[in-house]
Design a protein around this motif. Structure first.
Motif, mmCIF file in Angstrom:
data_model
loop_
_atom_site.group_PDB
_atom_site.id
_atom_site.type_symbol
_atom_site.label_atom_id
_atom_site.label_comp_id
_atom_site.label_asym_id
_atom_site.label_seq_id
_atom_site.Cartn_x
_atom_site.Cartn_y
_atom_site.Cartn_z
ATOM 1 N N GLU A 73 -15.823 -7.709 -21.650
ATOM 2 C CA GLU A 73 -16.159 -9.130 -21.691
ATOM 3 C C GLU A 73 -14.943 -10.011 -21.450
ATOM 4 O O GLU A 73 -15.080 -11.185 -21.161
ATOM 5 C CB GLU A 73 -16.855 -9.480 -23.014
ATOM 6 C CG GLU A 73 -16.058 -9.270 -24.287
ATOM 7 C CD GLU A 73 -16.194 -7.872 -24.875
ATOM 8 O OE1 GLU A 73 -16.144 -6.881 -24.111
ATOM 9 O OE2 GLU A 73 -16.325 -7.750 -26.116
ATOM 10 N N TRP A 74 -13.718 -9.450 -21.590
ATOM 11 C CA TRP A 74 -12.518 -10.259 -21.385
ATOM 12 C C TRP A 74 -11.849 -9.965 -20.047
ATOM 13 O O TRP A 74 -10.787 -10.520 -19.755
ATOM 14 C CB TRP A 74 -11.495 -10.003 -22.505
ATOM 15 C CG TRP A 74 -12.009 -10.354 -23.864
ATOM 16 C CD1 TRP A 74 -13.071 -11.167 -24.152
ATOM 17 C CD2 TRP A 74 -11.501 -9.890 -25.115
ATOM 18 N NE1 TRP A 74 -13.252 -11.227 -25.510
ATOM 19 C CE2 TRP A 74 -12.300 -10.462 -26.139
ATOM 20 C CE3 TRP A 74 -10.439 -9.067 -25.486
ATOM 21 C CZ2 TRP A 74 -12.085 -10.221 -27.480
ATOM 22 C CZ3 TRP A 74 -10.224 -8.821 -26.824
ATOM 23 C CH2 TRP A 74 -11.037 -9.399 -27.819
ATOM 24 N N MET A 75 -12.430 -9.081 -19.249
ATOM 25 C CA MET A 75 -11.728 -8.611 -18.054
ATOM 26 C C MET A 75 -12.351 -9.168 -16.778
ATOM 27 O O MET A 75 -13.572 -9.238 -16.668
ATOM 28 C CB MET A 75 -11.768 -7.080 -17.998
ATOM 29 C CG MET A 75 -11.063 -6.409 -19.152
ATOM 30 S SD MET A 75 -9.294 -6.785 -19.138
ATOM 31 C CE MET A 75 -8.861 -6.288 -20.816
ATOM 32 N N PRO A 76 -11.515 -9.534 -15.795
ATOM 33 C CA PRO A 76 -12.063 -9.975 -14.507
ATOM 34 C C PRO A 76 -12.869 -8.854 -13.859
ATOM 35 O O PRO A 76 -12.577 -7.671 -14.058
ATOM 36 C CB PRO A 76 -10.812 -10.285 -13.672
ATOM 37 C CG PRO A 76 -9.666 -10.291 -14.615
ATOM 38 C CD PRO A 76 -10.049 -9.503 -15.812
ATOM 39 N N ARG A 77 -13.867 -9.272 -13.079
ATOM 40 C CA ARG A 77 -14.788 -8.304 -12.496
ATOM 41 C C ARG A 77 -14.067 -7.257 -11.634
ATOM 42 O O ARG A 77 -14.382 -6.076 -11.703
ATOM 43 C CB ARG A 77 -15.822 -9.051 -11.650
ATOM 44 C CG ARG A 77 -16.863 -8.151 -11.040
ATOM 45 C CD ARG A 77 -17.987 -8.949 -10.410
ATOM 46 N NE ARG A 77 -18.853 -8.068 -9.654
ATOM 47 C CZ ARG A 77 -19.750 -7.269 -10.178
ATOM 48 N NH1 ARG A 77 -19.910 -7.236 -11.479
ATOM 49 N NH2 ARG A 77 -20.499 -6.489 -9.427
ATOM 50 N N ASN A 78 -13.079 -7.687 -10.831
ATOM 51 C CA ASN A 78 -12.389 -6.731 -9.959
ATOM 52 C C ASN A 78 -11.636 -5.677 -10.756
ATOM 53 O O ASN A 78 -11.558 -4.527 -10.345
ATOM 54 C CB ASN A 78 -11.433 -7.472 -9.024
ATOM 55 C CG ASN A 78 -12.183 -8.165 -7.906
ATOM 56 O OD1 ASN A 78 -13.323 -7.783 -7.591
ATOM 57 N ND2 ASN A 78 -11.578 -9.173 -7.314
#
Lengths: 204, 266
Positions: free
Chosen positions: A137-142
């Motif tokens: 939930e805290w991480m960019p999609r890439n």
């Protein structure tokens, strides 16, 4: 004639090794549970899917810390010298017990050193990709898309290396398991497997 | 068996948000304002407790006025769902024979892989239950012959529920009407990259779905496909090959000499 035991691994070394082994075993089994639906029964054995999703990252983190500890105590001794490189080029001879002409090993042979460095690198990759998967939930999609591919690839490589390590440390090289459990080897074992090391410690 | 679908005719959506309210009511969601970005849209994006959002996409018209490309956003119920492909917990995500993609929260472990695998960025992790939620296409209503709550509440017939085959025909007919009305680019949105979807759209400008907040060419991320395909087979080869290799090495070559063969009792 009764051989005098040769001290090979200190209590600290053995303790760190076995804590790492236990945390690796848990991380590997809980990870394999999520590797394939066919292995999901492992999650059931380990307390259920939710417990596995919760525990796997913690197990991995503990393992990564212990790899860090092993790095601190062993990194200096694991430096590859020219003998080790020659040894590694002829590793096939070692595998078939045709050791004539192989350079003598020090405290660790070239294969053991490669396992060490391999695990250091793979564990760093597992830690980095694992943290991304831990907190999606805290991480960019890439980042997540990369981690979802990198984590299982690196884990498979790491487990493959450890399968080899377990075989070498038990059935393949008798005496080595006792060395890691009780800390000592026989003079014959030391002469046969790590002659350079045995000469060095015998001087003192 | 016929599969079911929802049809969203964006040309008749008036942005009344009745479908949002019906969704919240039927699914018994606790509504919390999670953010506000200065538009007419209820929330900036979908939430774990908000599964159906009318996107008020603001555009400027040729005459300088602004217009809204309103589009209902929710789970698309893909024919080939990326969430299902990435889910490591058997049964937590399942695809019904009628095409509905639904979650079983008793089996969900909250890993969030479905969020990464979804090409539409729809599933959301609940910070409370640590499980993932999204539109169920009201599978608990359709199972007993009722239409989904959002469709029941729609006052303009912008939303239609039916078999997917019927709705594709209706959608094409509606797109034809819009073309006659001067919207030359009208068409339907049923993206092929995910095998088609069980939520279909009629768009006035089908060449530019992004102006409706819909991805242009959604497909399952290649890292997910690679992981679920070749990587697994290679990994299985490493595991079984490693164990069998060690076993047969022992059979063929046996253990190393211990160095103590000359009768040393250690």
């Amino acid at each position: 004639m009764r051989a005098r035991p040769v001290h090979r691994f200190s209590f600290a070394e053995r303790a760190i090794h076995w804590l790492a082994a236990l945390s690796f075993l848990y991380a590997a089994l809980s990870g394999l549970a999520l590797w394939s639906h066919h292995l999901y029964w492992l999650a059931t054995v380990l307390g259920g899917g939710v417990a596995t999703r919760w525990g796997h990252p913690w197990g991995g983190t503990v393992f990564a810390f212990l790899v860090g500890a092993m790095f601190l105590i062993w990194a200096r001794q694991m430096r590859l010298d020219s003998d080790d490189r020659t040894w590694l080029r002829n590793a096939k001879k070692y595998a078939v017990h045709d050791e004539a002409g192989l350079p003598e090993a020090g405290r660790f042979n070239g294969g053991q050193k490669m396992l060490f460095w391999g695990q250091v690198v793979l564990t760093l990759l597992l830690l980095a990709s694992g943290v991304i998967l831990w907190f999606p939930e805290w991480m960019p999609r890439n980042f997540r898309l990369a981690a979802i591919l990198i984590h299982p690839i690196v884990a498979a490589g790491s487990i493959g290396m450890i399968i080899l390590h377990i075989y070498m440390g038990t059935a393949a090289v008798p005496g080595s398991f006792r060395a890691m459990i009780r800390g000592w080897v026989t003079p014959g074992w030391a002469t046969s497997h790590h002659p350079k090391w045995y000469r060095e410690i015998s001087k003192n | 068996m016929h599969t079911v679908a929802k049809l969203v005719d964006t040309s008749t959506c008036i942005g009344c948000k009745a479908c949002e309210v019906a969704c919240q009511e039927w699914n018994d969601q606790d509504f919390t304002i999670s953010g506000f970005d200065g538009s007419y849209q209820t929330l900036p994006d979908l939430e774990h407790n908000f599964w159906n959002l009318i996107k008020f996409n603001e555009l400027s018209r040729e005459d300088g006025q602004m217009t809204w490309n309103m589009a209902k956003y929710q789970c698309m119920h893909c024919v080939d769902p990326g969430c299902l492909r990435s889910c490591p917990a058997p049964g937590a995500i399942f695809q019904q024979k009628d095409g509905i993609v639904d979650f079983n929260h008793d089996l969900c472990i909250g890993c969030g892989y479905c969020i990464t695998g979804c090409p539409f960025d729809v599933p959301r992790l609940s910070p409370n239950s640590k499980k993932v939620y999204k539109c169920s296409l009201c599978s608990d209503r359709t199972a007993v012959g009722l239409e989904p709550a959002c469709i029941k509440a729609c006052p303009t017939n912008c939303l239609t529920f039916g078999t997917r085959e019927d709705l594709i025909q209706i959608a094409n007919a509606r797109a034809g009407e819009l073309k006659q009305d001067g919207h030359a680019g009208a068409g339907i949105y049923n993206p092929e990259g995910v095998g088609g979807t069980h939520v279909l759209y009629v768009l006035k400008d089908a060449a530019d779905p992004e102006s409706y907040g819909l991805p242009k060419a959604p497909k399952i991320p290649w890292t997910v496909s690679l992981w679920q395909g070749p990587v697994k087979w290679l990994g299985n080869l490493v595991f079984t090959g490693g164990i069998l290799g060690a076993f047969f090495h022992y059979l063929r070559y046996g253990p190393k000499p211990t160095g103590d063969e000359e009768g040393i009792d250690a």
